[in-house]
Design a protein around this motif. Structure first.
Motif, PDB file in Angstrom:
ATOM      1  N   CYS A 174     -24.744   0.076  98.264  1.00 59.49           N
ATOM      2  CA  CYS A 174     -26.081  -0.322  97.825  1.00 59.49           C
ATOM      3  C   CYS A 174     -26.599  -1.452  98.710  1.00 59.49           C
ATOM      4  O   CYS A 174     -27.713  -1.399  99.233  1.00 59.49           O
ATOM      5  N   ALA A 175     -25.788  -2.463  98.901  1.00 55.96           N
ATOM      6  CA  ALA A 175     -26.186  -3.624  99.700  1.00 55.96           C
ATOM      7  C   ALA A 175     -26.449  -3.254 101.158  1.00 55.96           C
ATOM      8  O   ALA A 175     -27.440  -3.711 101.754  1.00 55.96           O
ATOM      9  N   PHE A 176     -25.609  -2.425 101.736  1.00 55.35           N
ATOM     10  CA  PHE A 176     -25.793  -2.046 103.135  1.00 55.35           C
ATOM     11  C   PHE A 176     -27.054  -1.218 103.334  1.00 55.35           C
ATOM     12  O   PHE A 176     -27.736  -1.353 104.341  1.00 55.35           O
ATOM     13  N   ASN A 177     -27.367  -0.342 102.389  1.00 55.06           N
ATOM     14  CA  ASN A 177     -28.595   0.441 102.526  1.00 55.06           C
ATOM     15  C   ASN A 177     -29.826  -0.450 102.443  1.00 55.06           C
ATOM     16  O   ASN A 177     -30.779  -0.279 103.202  1.00 55.06           O
ATOM     17  N   LEU A 178     -29.817  -1.421 101.543  1.00 54.69           N
ATOM     18  CA  LEU A 178     -30.932  -2.359 101.457  1.00 54.69           C
ATOM     19  C   LEU A 178     -31.036  -3.164 102.755  1.00 54.69           C
ATOM     20  O   LEU A 178     -32.124  -3.293 103.336  1.00 54.69           O
ATOM     21  N   ALA A 179     -29.918  -3.697 103.207  1.00 51.60           N
ATOM     22  CA  ALA A 179     -29.917  -4.508 104.424  1.00 51.60           C
ATOM     23  C   ALA A 179     -30.362  -3.690 105.640  1.00 51.60           C
ATOM     24  O   ALA A 179     -31.169  -4.162 106.452  1.00 51.60           O
ATOM     25  N   GLU A 180     -29.853  -2.485 105.765  1.00 51.43           N
ATOM     26  CA  GLU A 180     -30.208  -1.616 106.900  1.00 51.43           C
ATOM     27  C   GLU A 180     -31.699  -1.298 106.882  1.00 51.43           C
ATOM     28  O   GLU A 180     -32.363  -1.340 107.918  1.00 51.43           O
ATOM     29  N   GLY A 181     -32.223  -0.983 105.708  1.00 53.41           N
ATOM     30  CA  GLY A 181     -33.644  -0.659 105.592  1.00 53.41           C
ATOM     31  C   GLY A 181     -34.530  -1.828 105.951  1.00 53.41           C
ATOM     32  O   GLY A 181     -35.480  -1.693 106.736  1.00 53.41           O
ATOM     33  N   ILE A 182     -34.239  -3.003 105.409  1.00 46.62           N
ATOM     34  CA  ILE A 182     -35.063  -4.185 105.675  1.00 46.62           C
ATOM     35  C   ILE A 182     -34.896  -4.657 107.118  1.00 46.62           C
ATOM     36  O   ILE A 182     -35.879  -4.957 107.801  1.00 46.62           O
ATOM     37  N   PHE A 183     -33.653  -4.728 107.588  1.00 46.23           N
ATOM     38  CA  PHE A 183     -33.389  -5.195 108.947  1.00 46.23           C
ATOM     39  C   PHE A 183     -34.169  -4.386 109.977  1.00 46.23           C
ATOM     40  O   PHE A 183     -34.763  -4.929 110.901  1.00 46.23           O
ATOM     41  N   ASN A 184     -34.180  -3.073 109.816  1.00 45.20           N
ATOM     42  CA  ASN A 184     -34.845  -2.225 110.799  1.00 45.20           C
ATOM     43  C   ASN A 184     -36.362  -2.288 110.728  1.00 45.20           C
ATOM     44  O   ASN A 184     -37.042  -1.748 111.597  1.00 45.20           O
ATOM     45  N   LEU A 185     -36.913  -2.947 109.721  1.00 44.50           N
ATOM     46  CA  LEU A 185     -38.360  -3.140 109.654  1.00 44.50           C
ATOM     47  C   LEU A 185     -38.821  -4.420 110.347  1.00 44.50           C
ATOM     48  O   LEU A 185     -40.018  -4.657 110.491  1.00 44.50           O
ATOM     49  N   LEU A 186     -37.871  -5.233 110.805  1.00 46.42           N
ATOM     50  CA  LEU A 186     -38.232  -6.469 111.490  1.00 46.42           C
ATOM     51  C   LEU A 186     -39.020  -6.161 112.764  1.00 46.42           C
ATOM     52  O   LEU A 186     -38.838  -5.110 113.378  1.00 46.42           O
ATOM     53  N   PRO A 187     -39.897  -7.086 113.177  1.00 47.77           N
ATOM     54  CA  PRO A 187     -40.817  -6.808 114.287  1.00 47.77           C
ATOM     55  C   PRO A 187     -40.237  -7.017 115.688  1.00 47.77           C
ATOM     56  O   PRO A 187     -40.897  -7.565 116.563  1.00 47.77           O
ATOM     57  N   PHE A 188     -39.023  -6.587 115.906  1.00 52.74           N
ATOM     58  CA  PHE A 188     -38.418  -6.668 117.231  1.00 52.74           C
ATOM     59  C   PHE A 188     -38.451  -5.277 117.854  1.00 52.74           C
ATOM     60  O   PHE A 188     -38.138  -4.286 117.192  1.00 52.74           O
ATOM     61  N   SER A 189     -38.809  -5.196 119.134  1.00 51.15           N
ATOM     62  CA  SER A 189     -39.063  -3.896 119.766  1.00 51.15           C
ATOM     63  C   SER A 189     -37.874  -2.951 119.730  1.00 51.15           C
ATOM     64  O   SER A 189     -38.052  -1.743 119.769  1.00 51.15           O
ATOM     65  N   PHE A 190     -36.648  -3.469 119.642  1.00 50.35           N
ATOM     66  CA  PHE A 190     -35.477  -2.602 119.605  1.00 50.35           C
ATOM     67  C   PHE A 190     -35.177  -2.102 118.190  1.00 50.35           C
ATOM     68  O   PHE A 190     -34.236  -1.341 117.986  1.00 50.35           O
ATOM     69  N   LEU A 191     -36.000  -2.512 117.214  1.00 53.38           N
ATOM     70  CA  LEU A 191     -35.871  -2.037 115.836  1.00 53.38           C
ATOM     71  C   LEU A 191     -37.089  -1.185 115.485  1.00 53.38           C
ATOM     72  O   LEU A 191     -38.111  -1.216 116.167  1.00 53.38           O
ATOM     73  N   ASP A 192     -36.994  -0.437 114.413  1.00 54.44           N
ATOM     74  CA  ASP A 192     -38.059   0.489 114.032  1.00 54.44           C
ATOM     75  C   ASP A 192     -39.389  -0.205 113.748  1.00 54.44           C
ATOM     76  O   ASP A 192     -40.452   0.299 114.107  1.00 54.44           O
ATOM     77  N   GLY A 193     -39.351  -1.369 113.107  1.00 54.71           N
ATOM     78  CA  GLY A 193     -40.582  -2.100 112.796  1.00 54.71           C
ATOM     79  C   GLY A 193     -41.320  -2.521 114.061  1.00 54.71           C
ATOM     80  O   GLY A 193     -42.529  -2.316 114.190  1.00 54.71           O
ATOM     81  N   GLY A 194     -40.596  -3.106 114.992  1.00 51.75           N
ATOM     82  CA  GLY A 194     -41.207  -3.534 116.249  1.00 51.75           C
ATOM     83  C   GLY A 194     -41.686  -2.361 117.091  1.00 51.75           C
ATOM     84  O   GLY A 194     -42.757  -2.428 117.709  1.00 51.75           O
ATOM     85  N   ALA A 195     -40.905  -1.292 117.113  1.00 51.24           N
ATOM     86  CA  ALA A 195     -41.302  -0.104 117.877  1.00 51.24           C
ATOM     87  C   ALA A 195     -42.579   0.498 117.289  1.00 51.24           C
ATOM     88  O   ALA A 195     -43.443   0.978 118.030  1.00 51.24           O
ATOM     89  N   THR A 196     -42.717   0.443 115.971  1.00 47.56           N
ATOM     90  CA  THR A 196     -43.931   0.949 115.319  1.00 47.56           C
ATOM     91  C   THR A 196     -45.140   0.100 115.709  1.00 47.56           C
ATOM     92  O   THR A 196     -46.200   0.634 116.046  1.00 47.56           O
TER      93      THR A 196
END
Length: 163
Positions: free
Chosen positions: A102-124
């Motif tokens: 549960c914790a890893f899925n939450l962390a993975e989801g939120i972490f990848n939304l961060l605005p860094f270009s190598f993450l999904d949020g930044g790439a978006t």
């Protein structure tokens, strides 16, 4: 055919991870990562795209795909990874399931939304900014946001060390 590259750093990372010797923790980590990538792959396939390569390194998993037909499809592919993690987290919580998975899925989801270009949020954000008349301003704001995140992380680390 999809090319798969496994970097030496990935093997070193795994060796260090297995030193933890907690099978539940390691399993939860890998399951969260795998479902995240499956979210991207399913979206890509549903939109008629092709996965060209997968690279595993100590920095994570980098996938290269055929170009999407438009920005909306590109955003959908990028956001489906974090969406799957957050959906799994929500489903587990609804059924009263806690723990590493549960914790890893939450962390993975939120972490990848961060605005860094190598993450999904930044790439978006980069996908949205590219070619825009405001591209330069957006990139400037994103640099400022990145600096704020780094400062926040430093403050949180300092706080954790003090307490």
């Amino acid at each position: 055919m999809t090319k798969i590259k496994i970097r030496y750093s990935f093997l070193v990372f795994n060796a260090l991870l297995f030193l933890l010797r907690d099978g539940r923790l390691i399993s939860a980590f890998y399951i969260s990562c795998i479902v995240h990538e499956i979210g991207h792959i399913l979206a890509l396939k549903l939109l008629g795209g092709e996965l060209r390569s997968v690279e595993l390194s100590c920095f994570g998993i980098k996938m290269t795909a055929s170009p999407c037909r438009n920005i909306k499809e590109g955003i959908a592919v990028l956001m489906c990874g974090p969406a799957v993690n957050l959906l799994i987290f929500a489903i587990l919580r609804i059924f009263g399931i806690n723990g590493y998975i549960c914790a890893f899925n939450l962390a993975e989801g939120i972490f990848n939304l961060l605005p860094f270009s190598f993450l999904d949020g930044g790439a978006t954000i980069e996908l949205l900014a590219e070619g825009s008349v405001h591209e330069r301003a957006i990139r400037l704001v994103m640099t400022f946001v990145k600096i704020l995140f780094i400062i926040l992380i430093i403050i949180l680390c300092e706080y954790a060390l003090i307490h």
